[in-house]
Write a protein that holds these residues in place. Structure first.
Motif, PDB file in Angstrom:
ATOM      1  N   UNK A  79       0.823  -1.212   0.000  1.00  0.00           N
ATOM      2  CA  UNK A  79       0.000   0.000   0.000  1.00  0.00           C
ATOM      3  C   UNK A  79       0.856   1.262   0.000  1.00  0.00           C
ATOM      4  N   UNK A  80       2.051   1.186   0.549  1.00  0.00           N
ATOM      5  CA  UNK A  80       2.943   2.352   0.553  1.00  0.00           C
ATOM      6  C   UNK A  80       3.419   2.678  -0.859  1.00  0.00           C
ATOM      7  N   UNK A  81       3.633   1.649  -1.672  1.00  0.00           N
ATOM      8  CA  UNK A  81       4.011   1.898  -3.069  1.00  0.00           C
ATOM      9  C   UNK A  81       2.859   2.565  -3.818  1.00  0.00           C
ATOM     10  N   UNK A  82       1.653   2.067  -3.589  1.00  0.00           N
ATOM     11  CA  UNK A  82       0.494   2.680  -4.240  1.00  0.00           C
ATOM     12  C   UNK A  82       0.271   4.108  -3.741  1.00  0.00           C
ATOM     13  N   UNK A  83       0.439   4.324  -2.441  1.00  0.00           N
ATOM     14  CA  UNK A  83       0.260   5.678  -1.894  1.00  0.00           C
ATOM     15  C   UNK A  83       1.258   6.642  -2.524  1.00  0.00           C
ATOM     16  N   UNK A  84       2.486   6.190  -2.714  1.00  0.00           N
ATOM     17  CA  UNK A  84       3.486   7.043  -3.349  1.00  0.00           C
ATOM     18  C   UNK A  84       3.111   7.325  -4.798  1.00  0.00           C
ATOM     19  N   UNK A  85       2.580   6.337  -5.493  1.00  0.00           N
ATOM     20  CA  UNK A  85       2.144   6.548  -6.884  1.00  0.00           C
ATOM     21  C   UNK A  85       0.959   7.505  -6.933  1.00  0.00           C
ATOM     22  N   UNK A  86       0.042   7.371  -5.977  1.00  0.00           N
ATOM     23  CA  UNK A  86      -1.129   8.253  -5.936  1.00  0.00           C
ATOM     24  C   UNK A  86      -0.762   9.690  -5.598  1.00  0.00           C
ATOM     25  N   UNK A  87       0.399   9.902  -5.019  1.00  0.00           N
ATOM     26  CA  UNK A  87       0.850  11.258  -4.709  1.00  0.00           C
ATOM     27  C   UNK A  87       1.132  12.050  -5.981  1.00  0.00           C
ATOM     28  N   UNK A  88       1.339  11.349  -7.087  1.00  0.00           N
ATOM     29  CA  UNK A  88       1.521  12.000  -8.389  1.00  0.00           C
ATOM     30  C   UNK A  88       0.165  12.558  -8.824  1.00  0.00           C
ATOM     31  N   UNK A  89       0.118  13.861  -9.039  1.00  0.00           N
ATOM     32  CA  UNK A  89      -1.163  14.526  -9.341  1.00  0.00           C
ATOM     33  C   UNK A  89      -1.833  13.958 -10.585  1.00  0.00           C
ATOM     34  N   UNK A  90      -1.066  13.698 -11.623  1.00  0.00           N
ATOM     35  CA  UNK A  90      -1.666  13.186 -12.857  1.00  0.00           C
ATOM     36  C   UNK A  90      -2.234  11.783 -12.641  1.00  0.00           C
ATOM     37  N   UNK A  91      -1.521  10.947 -11.881  1.00  0.00           N
ATOM     38  CA  UNK A  91      -2.026   9.606 -11.581  1.00  0.00           C
ATOM     39  C   UNK A  91      -3.270   9.691 -10.711  1.00  0.00           C
ATOM     40  N   UNK A  92      -3.247  10.578  -9.734  1.00  0.00           N
ATOM     41  CA  UNK A  92      -4.404  10.747  -8.853  1.00  0.00           C
ATOM     42  C   UNK A  92      -5.634  11.176  -9.661  1.00  0.00           C
ATOM     43  N   UNK A  93      -5.426  11.963 -10.688  1.00  0.00           N
ATOM     44  CA  UNK A  93      -6.535  12.418 -11.528  1.00  0.00           C
ATOM     45  C   UNK A  93      -7.172  11.279 -12.319  1.00  0.00           C
ATOM     46  N   UNK A  94      -6.496  10.126 -12.419  1.00  0.00           N
ATOM     47  CA  UNK A  94      -7.082   8.995 -13.137  1.00  0.00           C
ATOM     48  C   UNK A  94      -8.063   8.219 -12.262  1.00  0.00           C
ATOM     49  N   UNK A  95      -8.230   8.642 -11.030  1.00  0.00           N
ATOM     50  CA  UNK A  95      -9.121   7.955 -10.094  1.00  0.00           C
ATOM     51  C   UNK A  95     -10.503   8.588 -10.101  1.00  0.00           C
ATOM     52  N   UNK A  96     -11.010   8.887 -11.276  1.00  0.00           N
ATOM     53  CA  UNK A  96     -12.318   9.509 -11.437  1.00  0.00           C
ATOM     54  C   UNK A  96     -13.366   8.832 -10.561  1.00  0.00           C
ATOM     55  N   UNK A  97     -14.110   9.625  -9.818  1.00  0.00           N
ATOM     56  CA  UNK A  97     -15.216   9.105  -9.047  1.00  0.00           C
ATOM     57  C   UNK A  97     -14.848   8.400  -7.765  1.00  0.00           C
ATOM     58  N   UNK A  98     -13.577   8.382  -7.429  1.00  0.00           N
ATOM     59  CA  UNK A  98     -13.158   7.683  -6.193  1.00  0.00           C
ATOM     60  C   UNK A  98     -12.955   8.689  -5.090  1.00  0.00           C
TER      61      UNK A  98
END
Length: 98
Positions: A79-98
């Motif tokens: 989960x720490x790897x995913x959290x670090x990836x989600x910290x990227x604004x562009x990647x976070x923007x791919x989480x539409x509706x979440x």
């Protein structure tokens, strides 16, 4: 197995690329913080160095079992790897509706 590009819409291809690149950056940062080379990480995770290199380049995807192995080798939770990836604004923007 991930879908081939031919079966994805342009938007799906873009999101996949953004997500892979964000996870790649998180993996590189975690590996460097752990003081490991790609070869050392690969050995600790029972993977090939070329597989680690492809993941770090953002050109490959990873299954959940392999992600767990990498995280353990890095001394962290998946989960720490995913959290670090989600910290990227562009990647976070791919989480539409979440």
């Amino acid at each position: 197995m991930p879908a081939t590009d031919a079966h994805l819409t342009p938007e799906q291809r873009r999101r996949r690329t953004v997500r892979r690149e964000a996870l790649a950056a998180a993996l590189v940062k975690a590996r460097q913080a752990a003081g490991l080379t790609q070869t050392e990480l690969a050995e600790a995770a029972d993977m090939s160095r070329s597989a680690v290199a492809r993941l770090e380049a953002g050109t490959a995807s990873i299954g959940s079992d392999r992600l767990w192995d990498l995280a353990i080798a890095l001394g962290m939770r998946p989960s720490a790897l995913f959290a670090a990836a989600e910290a990227d604004a562009e990647a976070r923007d791919t989480l539409d509706g979440v």
